[in-house]
Design an enzyme around this catalytic site. Structure first.
Site, mmCIF file in Angstrom:
data_model
loop_
_atom_site.group_PDB
_atom_site.id
_atom_site.type_symbol
_atom_site.label_atom_id
_atom_site.label_comp_id
_atom_site.label_asym_id
_atom_site.label_seq_id
_atom_site.Cartn_x
_atom_site.Cartn_y
_atom_site.Cartn_z
ATOM 1 C CE LYS A 54 -3.881 2.403 1.237
ATOM 2 N NZ LYS A 54 -4.484 2.162 2.570
ATOM 3 C CB VAL A 55 2.544 3.215 -2.242
ATOM 4 C CG1 VAL A 55 3.508 2.070 -1.991
ATOM 5 C CG2 VAL A 55 1.874 3.073 -3.613
ATOM 6 C CB SER A 56 1.079 8.133 -1.262
ATOM 7 O OG SER A 56 1.165 8.153 0.137
ATOM 8 C CB THR A 106 -2.238 11.380 -1.792
ATOM 9 O OG1 THR A 106 -1.838 10.206 -2.509
ATOM 10 C CG2 THR A 106 -3.304 12.107 -2.602
ATOM 11 C CB ALA A 107 -1.734 14.339 2.767
ATOM 12 C CG HIS A 147 -4.727 7.991 8.275
ATOM 13 N ND1 HIS A 147 -5.121 7.523 7.042
ATOM 14 C CD2 HIS A 147 -3.393 7.775 8.354
ATOM 15 C CE1 HIS A 147 -4.073 7.040 6.411
ATOM 16 N NE2 HIS A 147 -3.019 7.187 7.185
#
Length: 270
Positions: A54-56, A106-107, A147
């Site tokens: 799981k990655v951005s 991504t943020a 989150h």
């Protein structure tokens, strides 16, 4: 032979991958699970350390030579965007010290697109659970949070300066592409992996109680109601299948960031 999988310990990931990790998917291989925050997996994937990871979405331009994007298991959504927080609603970004959860998240990419023309004094990468206390205590002027912080930032006396999800959706009409699931080329068959993960998602929805102990045990001291809010927000139709709209969202993010000179160019997904 077991496949290595790296995801975050956040409730959406533990909920989604519970059945796969616990050997409940027929014909799926064993899984060697690693929990790590996304800023860790982004760089670990660049070194090829995991078979499934799981990655951005923001990290994809550096990873797609070695990994393939899977259309399932990730996190996209509406009303699920990162927040820019401060102690005072009048806080200006110019000259501010900004704490962010990772330089390839991504943020942070959304923040950079939103904040073009503004000049923070410094950007500091900080583990996301330390950002809100750091802003509240004055170590940073501004914090970029993700989150479950969406549900808890008021406890620190902080205010939302901007909801980057609202900004993105108003500007594009698309969901925010947050976390992607990648399969290592030459090691994992992407069609098979997609099927395993889709079955794991479906099983999680069909029997939420089955994963509850696993989810809560890894939820970093979140209260059960916050855990459920987290799952409800980040596990949705795009988790089961990106579909054309999900791929369009990924394209919009990465094409815009490439045009702004922030990330390398990638081929469109659709």
């Amino acid at each position: 032979m077991a496949l290595s999988l790296a995801v975050s310990p956040c409730p959406n990931d533990t909920f989604v991958f519970h059945a796969l990790v616990h050997g409940l998917i027929p014909d799926a291989p064993g899984i060697d699970l690693t929990f790590a925050d996304v800023d860790v997996t982004n760089t670990a994937a660049e070194r090829g350390e995991f078979d499934l990871v799981k990655v951005s979405y923001a990290a994809l331009p550096w990873l797609l030579d070695d990994y393939e994007l899977l259309p399932t298991g990730g996190a996209l959504g509406r009303g699920a965007g990162p927040l820019v927080l401060g102690r005072d609603a009048a806080q200006d970004l110019d000259g501010a010290t900004v704490a962010v959860p990772g330089d390839r998240t991504t943020a942070y990419l959304l923040f950079r697109l939103w904040a073009q023309g503004k000049t923070p004094a410094s950007i500091e990468v900080v583990p996301f659970h330390q950002i809100m206390p750091g802003v509240a205590e004055g170590r940073y002027d501004v914090g970029l949070v993700i989150h479950e912080a969406r549900f808890t930032y008021q406890r620190y006396g902080l205010v939302s300066l901007a909801d980057l999800g609202d900004w993105w959706e108003a500007d594009t009409g698309l969901p925010i592409p947050l976390g992607a699931i990648l399969a290592r080329k030459g090691v994992v068959d992407p069609a098979e992996a997609t099927e395993w993960i889709r079955k794991s998602v479906s099983m999680a929805w069909a029997d939420p109680a089955a994963s509850r102990d696993f989810v809560l045990a890894n939820a970093q001291e979140m209260e059960p109601d916050v855990v459920q809010q987290h799952i409800d927000l980040y596990v949705n139709e795009f988790t089961l299948d990106l579909g054309r709209e999900g791929l369009a969202a990924a394209d919009a993010l990465l094409q815009r960031s490439a045009a702004a000179g922030i990330t390398p160019a990638v081929k469109p997904f659709i």
